[in-house]
Design a protein around this motif. Structure first.
Motif, PDB file in Angstrom:
ATOM      1  N   ALA A 223      37.000  37.200  34.863  1.00 37.80           N
ATOM      2  CA  ALA A 223      36.218  37.845  35.919  1.00 37.80           C
ATOM      3  C   ALA A 223      34.842  38.274  35.445  1.00 37.80           C
ATOM      4  N   GLY A 224      34.618  38.295  34.142  1.00 38.23           N
ATOM      5  CA  GLY A 224      33.320  38.709  33.629  1.00 38.23           C
ATOM      6  C   GLY A 224      33.222  38.478  32.138  1.00 38.23           C
ATOM      7  N   GLU A 225      31.995  38.233  31.664  1.00 36.98           N
ATOM      8  CA  GLU A 225      31.714  38.069  30.246  1.00 36.98           C
ATOM      9  C   GLU A 225      30.517  38.940  29.902  1.00 36.98           C
ATOM     10  N   PHE A 226      30.580  39.623  28.758  1.00 40.37           N
ATOM     11  CA  PHE A 226      29.584  40.626  28.414  1.00 40.37           C
ATOM     12  C   PHE A 226      29.122  40.448  26.977  1.00 40.37           C
ATOM     13  N   PHE A 235      32.911  48.430  32.461  1.00 40.99           N
ATOM     14  CA  PHE A 235      33.304  47.669  33.653  1.00 40.99           C
ATOM     15  C   PHE A 235      34.825  47.527  33.727  1.00 40.99           C
ATOM     16  N   GLY A 236      35.472  47.346  32.578  1.00 40.38           N
ATOM     17  CA  GLY A 236      36.921  47.264  32.584  1.00 40.38           C
ATOM     18  C   GLY A 236      37.561  48.568  33.036  1.00 40.38           C
ATOM     19  N   LEU A 240      37.308  46.472  36.963  1.00 41.06           N
ATOM     20  CA  LEU A 240      36.933  45.074  37.151  1.00 41.06           C
ATOM     21  C   LEU A 240      37.922  44.123  36.478  1.00 41.06           C
ATOM     22  N   GLY A 241      38.590  44.569  35.402  1.00 38.73           N
ATOM     23  CA  GLY A 241      39.526  43.665  34.755  1.00 38.73           C
ATOM     24  C   GLY A 241      40.150  44.248  33.506  1.00 38.73           C
ATOM     25  N   VAL A 242      41.139  43.515  32.990  1.00 44.95           N
ATOM     26  CA  VAL A 242      41.778  43.824  31.715  1.00 44.95           C
ATOM     27  C   VAL A 242      40.866  43.311  30.608  1.00 44.95           C
ATOM     28  N   PHE A 243      40.823  44.005  29.467  1.00 47.94           N
ATOM     29  CA  PHE A 243      39.858  43.618  28.443  1.00 47.94           C
ATOM     30  C   PHE A 243      40.416  43.875  27.044  1.00 47.94           C
TER      31      PHE A 243
END
Length: 324
Positions: A223-226, A235-236, A240-243
């Motif tokens: 869902a995202g890359e940082f 964001f996690g 927004l998502g698991v990280f």
């Protein structure tokens, strides 16, 4: 010291190059434009090469000027530090350590990695966060004594740097409360169903995570890359998502972000490196860090969160003492 040219002439050239024009340099120096121009021309005569060329309403460096500017930077930026260093040494016994930190190194990890020298009496620590390229430039100019980065920099022919492994943290997966139950169900295969946040390549952790997904037979739902690890966690934590994150920061993750540990990530570690400039006489605190060896990871004392449980888990704590 070379007597083939005047260091005063070099200083006027350096100011002109930094200001981008002779008029602006003259105003900064409080001198006449003609005087500054004559001093620069005299330096060019002494060196036998043109250093400046017209560029619009100002001046630009020639190739010879670029080389001269590089050396002038080293000379005068070090010279600007001289009065402060002398005053500090004369007034109080202070052991200064200037450390730069790359954006991929978590804040709590910085504290852990520097712990072997933090008990130094009269320590005056200065820590700045910068892109890795800027850190390496400041090391070369001796503006920094040490840099902490999440991956070893590539060799550079113009920089004499020394890099060594300072510590390695295991990696685990974390989830915000809204995604906890779904992520825990059939972990790690659940990572194909829940949104996942990942560090951008070429981060060292990402280089290990991609093969880990293949070994586990999981195609993650990204869902995202940082690029920045702090942004990834923020964001996690906001849902927004698991990280993934280094277990060394788990205490901070639980306390500050309210996330939950989902499970481990066997075979994936996050290394942290130290970089310093090669010196004939190394900084004593940097030398101590070099001799201390990698910081130990220590065991994970906590277990994954239970669905519906509000109890906060104990966090993993690594040994505070470096391996001898």
């Amino acid at each position: 010291m070379s007597l083939d040219f005047s260091y005063r002439h070099l200083y006027y050239f350096w100011v002109v190059a930094r200001e981008g024009g002779i008029s602006r340099a003259a105003a900064r120096l409080g001198m006449a434009v003609q005087t500054v121009s004559a001093q620069v021309r005299e330096l060019e005569r002494e060196l036998g090469h043109a250093l400046l060329r017209p560029a619009g309403r100002g001046v630009a460096l020639t190739e010879a000027g670029e080389a001269a500017m590089h050396q002038a930077d080293l000379i005068f930026q070090l010279g600007e530090q001289l009065p402060e260093r002398v005053r500090g040494a004369a007034t109080q016994p202070v052991r200064r350590l200037q450390v730069g930190v790359g954006g991929g190194v978590p804040k709590l990890v910085t504290w852990r990695l520097l712990q072997p020298v933090l008990d130094e009496p009269d320590l005056r620590l200065k820590v700045v966060e910068q892109p890795v390229e800027d850190l390496l430039a400041d090391l070369a100019l001796h503006r920094l004594d040490l840099a902490l980065v999440d991956r070893a920099p590539a060799p550079h022919p113009g920089l004499r740097l020394r890099t060594w492994l300072l510590g390695v943290s295991p990696v685990a997966w974390y989830a915000p409360p809204a995604l906890r139950e779904a992520a825990q169900a059939d972990f790690p295969r659940s990572l194909a169903q829940v949104p996942v946040l990942l560090p951008l390549p070429p981060a060292t952790m990402r280089q290990q995570l991609d093969p880990w997904f293949e070994r586990e037979g999981v195609r993650p739902r990204i869902a995202g890359e940082f690029e920045d690890s702090a942004l990834l966690k923020t964001f996690g934590a906001r849902g927004l998502g698991v990280f993934p994150a280094a277990e060394w920061v788990e205490e901070d993750l639980l306390a500050r972000y309210g996330v939950c540990r989902i499970g481990g990530c066997a075979g994936v570690d996050e290394p942290f490196h130290a970089v310093c400039a090669e010196r004939s006489v190394p900084h004593p605190l940097v030398a101590r860090l070099m001799a201390s060896g990698p910081v130990e990871a220590g065991p994970v004392l906590s277990e994954p969160c239970r669905a519906g449980s509000a109890r906060r888990r104990a966090s993993p704590r690594a040994s505070a003492r470096p391996r001898r």
